[in-house]
Design a protein around this motif. Structure first.
Motif, PDB file in Angstrom:
ATOM      1  N   MET A   1       0.739  -1.276  -0.043  1.00  0.00           N
ATOM      2  CA  MET A   1       0.011   0.105  -0.072  1.00  0.00           C
ATOM      3  C   MET A   1       0.788   1.245  -0.061  1.00  0.00           C
ATOM      4  SD  MET A   1      -2.269   1.693   2.883  1.00  0.00           S
ATOM      5  CE  MET A   1      -2.280   0.281   3.976  1.00  0.00           C
ATOM      6  N   GLU A   2       0.535   2.133  -0.815  1.00  0.00           N
ATOM      7  CA  GLU A   2       1.335   3.371  -0.854  1.00  0.00           C
ATOM      8  C   GLU A   2       0.806   4.347   0.255  1.00  0.00           C
ATOM      9  OE1 GLU A   2       3.959   4.774  -2.812  1.00  0.00           O
ATOM     10  OE2 GLU A   2       4.225   2.457  -3.542  1.00  0.00           O
ATOM     11  N   ARG A   3       1.749   4.851   0.752  1.00  0.00           N
ATOM     12  CA  ARG A   3       1.194   5.882   1.719  1.00  0.00           C
ATOM     13  C   ARG A   3       1.212   7.353   1.650  1.00  0.00           C
ATOM     14  NH1 ARG A   3      -0.549   3.802   6.570  1.00  0.00           N
ATOM     15  NH2 ARG A   3      -0.026   1.737   7.136  1.00  0.00           N
ATOM     16  N   LEU A   4       1.899   7.419   0.402  1.00  0.00           N
ATOM     17  CA  LEU A   4       1.984   8.923   0.089  1.00  0.00           C
ATOM     18  C   LEU A   4       1.442   8.880  -1.482  1.00  0.00           C
ATOM     19  CD1 LEU A   4       4.519  11.563   0.420  1.00  0.00           C
ATOM     20  CD2 LEU A   4       3.608  11.189  -1.852  1.00  0.00           C
ATOM     21  N   GLU A   5       0.460   9.540  -1.798  1.00  0.00           N
ATOM     22  CA  GLU A   5       0.007   9.405  -3.027  1.00  0.00           C
ATOM     23  C   GLU A   5      -0.447  10.983  -3.396  1.00  0.00           C
ATOM     24  OE1 GLU A   5      -3.310   6.597  -4.116  1.00  0.00           O
ATOM     25  OE2 GLU A   5      -3.076   5.940  -1.877  1.00  0.00           O
ATOM     26  N   ILE A   6      -0.344  11.214  -4.812  1.00  0.00           N
ATOM     27  CA  ILE A   6      -0.689  12.370  -5.548  1.00  0.00           C
ATOM     28  C   ILE A   6      -2.061  12.108  -6.294  1.00  0.00           C
ATOM     29  CG2 ILE A   6      -0.108  14.216  -7.005  1.00  0.00           C
ATOM     30  CD1 ILE A   6       1.840  13.929  -4.805  1.00  0.00           C
ATOM     31  N   LEU A   7      -3.299  12.760  -5.602  1.00  0.00           N
ATOM     32  CA  LEU A   7      -4.371  12.643  -6.151  1.00  0.00           C
ATOM     33  C   LEU A   7      -5.002  13.633  -6.873  1.00  0.00           C
ATOM     34  CD1 LEU A   7      -6.267  11.232  -2.794  1.00  0.00           C
ATOM     35  CD2 LEU A   7      -5.101   9.892  -4.666  1.00  0.00           C
ATOM     36  N   SER A   8      -5.833  13.602  -8.060  1.00  0.00           N
ATOM     37  CA  SER A   8      -6.661  14.494  -8.583  1.00  0.00           C
ATOM     38  C   SER A   8      -7.970  14.583  -8.219  1.00  0.00           C
ATOM     39  CB  SER A   8      -6.150  14.504 -10.120  1.00  0.00           C
ATOM     40  OG  SER A   8      -6.758  15.524 -10.876  1.00  0.00           O
TER      41      SER A   8
ATOM     42  N   TYR B   1      -1.957  13.050  -0.716  1.00  0.00           N
ATOM     43  CA  TYR B   1      -2.663  12.346   0.201  1.00  0.00           C
ATOM     44  C   TYR B   1      -1.591  11.503   1.175  1.00  0.00           C
ATOM     45  CZ  TYR B   1      -5.446   8.460   2.202  1.00  0.00           C
ATOM     46  OH  TYR B   1      -6.068   7.338   2.973  1.00  0.00           O
ATOM     47  N   LEU B   2      -1.407  11.832   2.430  1.00  0.00           N
ATOM     48  CA  LEU B   2      -0.575  11.168   3.220  1.00  0.00           C
ATOM     49  C   LEU B   2      -1.391  10.107   4.215  1.00  0.00           C
ATOM     50  CD1 LEU B   2       1.039  14.406   3.901  1.00  0.00           C
ATOM     51  CD2 LEU B   2       2.354  12.632   3.104  1.00  0.00           C
ATOM     52  N   ASN B   3      -1.195   8.844   4.173  1.00  0.00           N
ATOM     53  CA  ASN B   3      -2.021   7.867   4.668  1.00  0.00           C
ATOM     54  C   ASN B   3      -1.274   7.322   6.032  1.00  0.00           C
ATOM     55  OD1 ASN B   3      -3.806   5.967   5.474  1.00  0.00           O
ATOM     56  ND2 ASN B   3      -3.852   4.772   3.524  1.00  0.00           N
ATOM     57  N   PHE B   4      -1.599   7.904   6.977  1.00  0.00           N
ATOM     58  CA  PHE B   4      -0.959   7.297   8.292  1.00  0.00           C
ATOM     59  C   PHE B   4      -1.949   6.302   8.954  1.00  0.00           C
ATOM     60  CE2 PHE B   4       1.053  11.302   7.905  1.00  0.00           C
ATOM     61  CZ  PHE B   4       2.313  11.302   8.293  1.00  0.00           C
ATOM     62  N   SER B   5      -2.903   5.882   8.307  1.00  0.00           N
ATOM     63  CA  SER B   5      -3.965   5.037   8.666  1.00  0.00           C
ATOM     64  C   SER B   5      -3.283   3.720   9.080  1.00  0.00           C
ATOM     65  CB  SER B   5      -5.339   4.885   8.024  1.00  0.00           C
ATOM     66  OG  SER B   5      -5.951   3.762   8.144  1.00  0.00           O
ATOM     67  N   GLU B   6      -3.559   3.216  10.519  1.00  0.00           N
ATOM     68  CA  GLU B   6      -3.094   1.771  10.951  1.00  0.00           C
ATOM     69  C   GLU B   6      -1.598   1.701  10.803  1.00  0.00           C
ATOM     70  OE1 GLU B   6      -5.567  -0.546  11.800  1.00  0.00           O
ATOM     71  OE2 GLU B   6      -7.403   0.524  11.154  1.00  0.00           O
ATOM     72  N   ALA B   7      -0.699   2.726  10.816  1.00  0.00           N
ATOM     73  CA  ALA B   7       0.693   2.862  10.436  1.00  0.00           C
ATOM     74  C   ALA B   7       1.561   2.294  11.958  1.00  0.00           C
ATOM     75  CB  ALA B   7       1.117   4.145   9.753  1.00  0.00           C
ATOM     76  N   THR B   8       2.528   1.554  11.874  1.00  0.00           N
ATOM     77  CA  THR B   8       3.313   1.430  12.842  1.00  0.00           C
ATOM     78  C   THR B   8       4.047   2.727  13.095  1.00  0.00           C
ATOM     79  OG1 THR B   8       5.183   0.832  11.520  1.00  0.00           O
ATOM     80  CG2 THR B   8       3.596  -0.935  12.366  1.00  0.00           C
ATOM     81  N   PRO B   9       4.646   2.955  14.335  1.00  0.00           N
ATOM     82  CA  PRO B   9       5.364   4.283  14.494  1.00  0.00           C
ATOM     83  C   PRO B   9       6.415   4.284  13.327  1.00  0.00           C
ATOM     84  CG  PRO B   9       4.905   3.176  16.545  1.00  0.00           C
ATOM     85  CD  PRO B   9       4.309   2.378  15.693  1.00  0.00           C
ATOM     86  N   MET B  10       7.147   2.964  13.042  1.00  0.00           N
ATOM     87  CA  MET B  10       8.300   3.268  12.031  1.00  0.00           C
ATOM     88  C   MET B  10       7.817   3.615  10.739  1.00  0.00           C
ATOM     89  SD  MET B  10      10.874   0.343  10.982  1.00  0.00           S
ATOM     90  CE  MET B  10      11.913   0.432  12.476  1.00  0.00           C
ATOM     91  N   GLU B  11       6.756   3.024  10.421  1.00  0.00           N
ATOM     92  CA  GLU B  11       5.845   3.443   9.062  1.00  0.00           C
ATOM     93  C   GLU B  11       5.640   4.934   9.244  1.00  0.00           C
ATOM     94  OE1 GLU B  11       3.705  -0.587   7.623  1.00  0.00           O
ATOM     95  OE2 GLU B  11       2.923   0.791   9.205  1.00  0.00           O
TER      96      GLU B  11
ATOM     97  N   ASN C   1      -4.697  11.143   6.641  1.00  0.00           N
ATOM     98  CA  ASN C   1      -5.528  10.046   7.035  1.00  0.00           C
ATOM     99  C   ASN C   1      -4.907   9.609   8.493  1.00  0.00           C
ATOM    100  OD1 ASN C   1      -7.252   7.917   8.015  1.00  0.00           O
ATOM    101  ND2 ASN C   1      -6.954   7.198   5.927  1.00  0.00           N
ATOM    102  N   VAL C   2      -5.281   9.638   9.688  1.00  0.00           N
ATOM    103  CA  VAL C   2      -4.736   9.434  10.910  1.00  0.00           C
ATOM    104  C   VAL C   2      -5.579   8.244  11.708  1.00  0.00           C
ATOM    105  CG1 VAL C   2      -3.351  11.237  11.291  1.00  0.00           C
ATOM    106  CG2 VAL C   2      -5.624  11.286  12.193  1.00  0.00           C
ATOM    107  N   LYS C   3      -6.650   7.583  10.895  1.00  0.00           N
ATOM    108  CA  LYS C   3      -7.220   6.648  11.394  1.00  0.00           C
ATOM    109  C   LYS C   3      -6.441   5.588  12.121  1.00  0.00           C
ATOM    110  CE  LYS C   3     -11.181   3.709  10.536  1.00  0.00           C
ATOM    111  NZ  LYS C   3     -11.813   2.988   9.366  1.00  0.00           N
ATOM    112  N   ASN C   4      -6.759   5.082  13.404  1.00  0.00           N
ATOM    113  CA  ASN C   4      -5.998   4.308  14.251  1.00  0.00           C
ATOM    114  C   ASN C   4      -4.673   4.471  14.113  1.00  0.00           C
ATOM    115  OD1 ASN C   4      -8.522   3.141  14.786  1.00  0.00           O
ATOM    116  ND2 ASN C   4      -8.546   1.943  13.103  1.00  0.00           N
ATOM    117  N   LEU C   5      -4.089   5.538  13.986  1.00  0.00           N
ATOM    118  CA  LEU C   5      -2.779   5.886  14.238  1.00  0.00           C
ATOM    119  C   LEU C   5      -2.240   5.626  15.541  1.00  0.00           C
ATOM    120  CD1 LEU C   5       0.143   6.339  12.980  1.00  0.00           C
ATOM    121  CD2 LEU C   5      -0.300   8.774  13.160  1.00  0.00           C
ATOM    122  N   ASN C   6      -1.238   4.792  16.201  1.00  0.00           N
ATOM    123  CA  ASN C   6      -0.911   4.861  17.508  1.00  0.00           C
ATOM    124  C   ASN C   6       0.567   5.154  17.585  1.00  0.00           C
ATOM    125  OD1 ASN C   6      -3.360   3.636  18.476  1.00  0.00           O
ATOM    126  ND2 ASN C   6      -3.463   1.910  17.517  1.00  0.00           N
TER     127      ASN C   6
END
Length: 120
Positions: free
Chosen positions: A1-8, A16-26, A51-56
């Motif tokens: 899964m790409e965590r950084l995407e350029i969207l139109s 788009y920066l997807n921190f959702s469910e990321a580990t601290p290292m990710e 997106n910071v959903k469930n970022l711990n």
């Protein structure tokens, strides 16, 4: 899964920066990737969706996110954040205050955030 995407979306380019469910290292890796991508952009021109959903993570990660928000401040025209719920809204408010960012808005869904960003 790409965590950084350029969207139109509706003609707007959004980082788009997807921190959702990321580990601290990710999360730390994404912060560095985000800094590199954003600092190549023209000042006051970037639209971000985070997106910071469930970022711990602990206080160190919170401080890293605050520093990230400060770093991006000159580049970001406006930004949207999704995934902030419950007590994390207080942490989010603190990060905004400490970073001096006023151009970030909370949303419940990614679609709502993209739609709002496309009108800015």
């Amino acid at each position: 899964m790409e965590r950084l995407e350029i969207l139109s979306h509706n003609g707007k380019i959004i980082i788009y920066l997807n921190f959702s469910e990321a580990t601290p290292m990710e999360a730390y890796k994404l912060i560095e990737e985000g800094k590199k991508a954003i600092r190549t952009m023209q000042k006051n021109s970037v639209y971000t969706l985070v997106n910071v959903k469930n970022l711990n993570g602990g206080k160190d990660l919170q401080m890293a996110l605050k520093d990230f928000a400060e770093h991006n401040k000159p580049y970001v025209k406006c930004g949207a954040v999704v995934g902030v719920t419950g007590w994390r809204k207080a942490v989010y408010s603190l990060i905004l205050k400490l970073s001096g960012r006023k151009n970030l808005k909370l949303f419940d869904t990614i679609q709502e955030a993209k739609d709002w960003l496309s009108t800015q």
